[in-house]
Design a protein around this motif. Structure first.
Motif, PDB file in Angstrom:
ATOM      1  N   UNK A 136      93.096 -21.463  -8.313  1.00 16.70           N
ATOM      2  CA  UNK A 136      91.694 -21.815  -8.153  1.00 16.70           C
ATOM      3  C   UNK A 136      91.260 -22.055  -6.712  1.00 16.70           C
ATOM      4  N   UNK A 137      92.210 -22.275  -5.803  1.00 11.56           N
ATOM      5  CA  UNK A 137      91.810 -22.489  -4.420  1.00 11.56           C
ATOM      6  C   UNK A 137      92.939 -22.038  -3.503  1.00 11.56           C
ATOM      7  N   UNK A 160      90.487 -12.574   1.847  1.00 13.14           N
ATOM      8  CA  UNK A 160      90.783 -13.402   0.681  1.00 13.14           C
ATOM      9  C   UNK A 160      91.086 -14.827   1.112  1.00 13.14           C
ATOM     10  N   UNK A 161      90.520 -15.805   0.391  1.00  7.46           N
ATOM     11  CA  UNK A 161      90.832 -17.208   0.667  1.00  7.46           C
ATOM     12  C   UNK A 161      92.327 -17.463   0.493  1.00  7.46           C
ATOM     13  N   UNK A 162      92.949 -16.724  -0.432  1.00  8.30           N
ATOM     14  CA  UNK A 162      94.373 -16.933  -0.708  1.00  8.30           C
ATOM     15  C   UNK A 162      95.238 -16.654   0.512  1.00  8.30           C
ATOM     16  N   UNK A 163      94.746 -15.875   1.472  1.00 13.53           N
ATOM     17  CA  UNK A 163      95.534 -15.537   2.654  1.00 13.53           C
ATOM     18  C   UNK A 163      95.415 -16.569   3.762  1.00 13.53           C
ATOM     19  N   UNK A 164      94.412 -17.453   3.689  1.00 13.49           N
ATOM     20  CA  UNK A 164      94.123 -18.305   4.832  1.00 13.49           C
ATOM     21  C   UNK A 164      95.262 -19.258   5.161  1.00 13.49           C
ATOM     22  N   UNK A 165      95.889 -19.868   4.150  1.00 14.56           N
ATOM     23  CA  UNK A 165      96.923 -20.864   4.447  1.00 14.56           C
ATOM     24  C   UNK A 165      98.112 -20.235   5.161  1.00 14.56           C
ATOM     25  N   UNK A 166      98.507 -19.032   4.746  1.00 10.16           N
ATOM     26  CA  UNK A 166      99.632 -18.369   5.408  1.00 10.16           C
ATOM     27  C   UNK A 166      99.289 -18.029   6.851  1.00 10.16           C
TER      28      UNK A 166
END
Length: 717
Positions: free
Chosen positions: A507-508, A242-248
């Protein structure tokens, strides 16, 4: 002697095309070139060079060799292997591999710098500008740093004291420091990390199997540290579903190694994407964190691939070039002689079977990190305690949320369904609202006041009257989505701070990170979420997870329905109690006696896996057999029916292979195209890709008909 260059073009073409190599060009496999194709000149990659023999027909010459970095041998071999495996044109995976090379370059940045000349007239303002100009920077930034107007800077430029330069804005990637101390590890984590440090170099596959909250990320970062320390040029790839996991994960990688990794996914701007692509090809970007397409990056010295949440269905690419990133990661590891780590709290049955039979090394983390323990899981039988009329939260769940709020703790209400309601129908005539030329129902979104098809992207304002019968105010919303659950939660708990986490509200990746940070900081009391929040996140004060519709994933004829539902709900419930506060999960279900619900309540994954494995083995289904799907589509139903009957008759007879179909697809109409499906089951020893390639070669679909082959399908729609 002149040579012939076979050039692969990133288009759905069946093979590489031959071109003459101009004298003195000195091409090599992997070089990017410009070649003529019809009236156009296109980018391509040299895959082979051979001596030209006399008598060959005249060939068009390669137009030029491009300055972009060549594809390394491992990347080129991987692209060609992936095409054969997927029974697709080799230009399709090549297009993914060249995505960064074709991205827009960053524009040169205009900065001002001191020339060494003294100004004709010295003033305090000018002095501050010269002091600040020790480092080149944009004129506006220099004016702000010196506390002067833009006119002061311009005057110094006009006088020749400062000069304007164009510089490359791309910053190099800082090298990771593998010697930095990582997070403290418990005994289970330390043993797993030591196993990675002792592992011999070269290709291997390890299943890192740990319960939710066991600290798998810390362990695989230790594996990355070992790989980086062993080879000063080693590169590491971390794949996320998931893109949502990348920042963490990027933040944790940066903290562990003192340097930010490269970031690769669809939300990355083209110039940044090109920067990562070029740095990866040069070996200057040593850690990449990204989505499934990062697997096709041109790594120069790839030594470790980590697939986090390896069970996740998001690793399956369903459109265009169809592939599963987890399976291809293992192949890329073998080609590059790199180690592969598959990490999950709920591994896929395929990976578990490979671990059980010894094909994969199996490392298990059986305890949560620190003082945390697994949450207690209870089933709410909706037949006995149903919600009030027009509601979706049962009385036991409502009470539990109220108690959690009273303790100052957080709740996650989980429903894997976007929007307000999954179906809108007319109570006058029974018409179900669907997208034009598509069988997919339109989902109501109250935030925007629109009806949306999540399959095709079509949307329209919700009409005041039924488009079919004309009855006014007759359209009613059927079933709940996360927006409807949020509405109910607000009415029940008006003082609570409530937010929604779904792809419609976030959204991102950066927006997702902001929401996650708000939740982690305790700024949200109730988070209503889809699967976007069900994996990889740590919320210290989250102690209650309420699953609104635990039966949702069990509906339909998907052979993986039980496995997927168990994985998703185990991940969702695992968000609770991940720190020092005990957690609890309540699952609303109409089928409390279902094997999946019983296994979740008992937290007995092994019993569920054993039962599921036994059923699969009896039927010869994965992981004990192989599957492939064929989807034929066309605008004319009669023509499509005739073609699939011809295709059925053309199926090769082969031992260990069974062909089922053709049959109407569950979604029989999409964007005006009728759809038919075949399902092929094969024994493990059968080369299924070769069988499908032979079958495809026997048929020639008429112009409007398209045929797509899906090896190891995950979707049966």
């Amino acid at each position: 002697m002149s040579r012939i260059a076979s050039v692969l073009i990133p288009m759905p073409l069946p093979e590489a095309f031959d071109y003459a190599e101009p004298e003195g060009m000195g091409l090599a496999p992997g070089d990017q070139v410009a070649v003529p194709l019809g009236p156009r000149t296109l980018r391509g990659v040299v895959v082979e060079l051979r001596d030209a023999l006399g008598g060959n027909r005249p060939l068009k010459p390669v137009a030029e060799r491009l300055d972009d970095p060549p594809l390394p041998p491992g990347t080129l071999e991987f692209v060609q292997w992936a095409a054969r495996y997927a029974v697709d044109a080799p230009g399709q995976p090549l297009a993914i591999a060249l995505r960064g090379a074709r991205a827009q370059k960053a524009r040169p940045q205009r900065v001002v710098a001191a020339t060494g000349r003294a100004p004709a007239r010295a003033t305090p303002a000018r002095g501050r500008v010269l002091d600040a100009a020790a480092q080149p920077m944009p004129a506006a930034d220099l004016a702000r740093a010196a506390g002067v107007s833009a006119g002061v800077v311009k005057g110094l430029v006009d006088e020749g004291v400062l000069e304007v330069r164009e510089v490359d804005p791309r910053k190099p990637f800082d090298p990771p420091d593998a010697s930095r101390r990582g997070a403290p590890l418990n005994p289970s984590q330390a043993a797993a990390a030591e196993a990675f440090r002792r592992a011999p170099e070269g290709f291997s596959v390890t299943l890192l199997d740990g319960v939710t909250g066991s600290g798998k990320t810390e362990v695989y970062l230790e594996a990355a540290a070992a790989a980086l320390a062993a080879d000063p040029e080693a590169q590491v790839l971390i794949l996320l579903p998931e893109i949502a996991l990348t920042q963490a994960v990027i933040a944790r990688v940066a903290a562990r190694f003192g340097a930010a990794p490269g970031e690769w996914h669809s939300d990355v701007a083209p110039p940044a994407r090109r920067r990562v692509w070029e740095a990866t090809a040069a070996g200057a970007c040593r850690i990449v964190v990204g989505a499934r397409s990062a697997l096709f990056l041109p790594f120069r010295r790839l030594r470790l691939i980590i697939v986090d949440e390896e069970h996740d269905g998001s690793f399956k690419q369903e459109e265009g070039f169809i592939y599963h990133a987890r399976d291809l990661a293992v192949v890329r590891g073998r080609i590059e002689n790199a180690a592969v780590v598959l990490a999950s709290a709920t591994p896929s049955l395929e990976s578990l079977r490979n671990a059980e039979t010894g094909r994969y090394r199996w490392l298990r983390l059986s305890m949560r990190h620190g003082a945390a323990r697994l949450p207690d899981i209870e089933l709410i039988d909706l037949r006995e305690t149903p919600p009030e009329a027009g509601r979706w939260l049962s009385p036991p769940l409502v009470r539990a949320v109220g108690e959690t709020l009273a303790r100052g703790e957080q709740t996650l209400l989980f429903l894997n369904r976007r929007g307000y309601a999954p179906l809108v129908l007319c109570k006058a005539c029974g018409e179900r609202m669907t997208a034009p030329d598509t069988d997919s129902w339109l989902v109501e979104h109250r935030y925007t006041g629109r009806l949306v098809c999540h399959l095709t992207g079509f949307s329209m304002p919700k009409p005041a009257a039924c488009p079919h019968c004309g009855a006014k105010d007759s359209l009613v919303s059927i079933g709940p989505g996360v927006e409807r659950v949020e509405e109910e939660a607000r009415s029940l708990f008006p003082e609570a701070r409530i937010a929604v986490f779904s792809s419609d509200t976030v959204f991102d990746a950066r927006e997702a990170r902001r929401l996650v940070e708000r939740m982690a900081a305790g700024e949200i009391d109730i988070l209503v979420a889809t699967q976007a929040a069900a994996k990889g996140h740590n919320f210290p004060r989250l102690t209650l997870v309420g699953v609104v519709d635990a039966d949702l994933g069990l509906r339909g004829g998907d052979l993986r329905a039980g496995e997927r539902t168990y994985q998703l709900l185990a991940q969702a419930t695992g968000r609770a109690g991940r720190h020092d506060r005990p957690g609890r999960a309540l699952l609303q279900t109409y089928a409390p006696d279902h094997a999946v619900m019983l296994a979740l309540a008992a937290q007995d994954r092994d019993a569920f896996v054993a039962a599921e494995m036994a059923e699969r083995e009896l039927a010869g289904l994965p992981p004990f057999g192989r599957l492939a799907a064929v989807i034929a589509s066309g605008p004319d139903a009669g023509q499509l029916d005739a073609f699939v009957q011809d295709m059925a008759r053309a199926a090769p007879n082969a031992p260990g292979v069974e062909v089922y179909g053709p049959a109407d697809a569950p979604l029989g109409l999409i964007r005006g195209r009728r759809r038919k499906r075949f399902l092929v089951r094969a024994d493990r020893g059968v080369d299924l890709s070769a069988y499908m390639a032979a079958w495809r070669a026997r048929v020639r679909p008429p112009g409007p008909v398209r045929v797509a082959i899906d090896i190891d399908p995950y979707s049966f729609l």
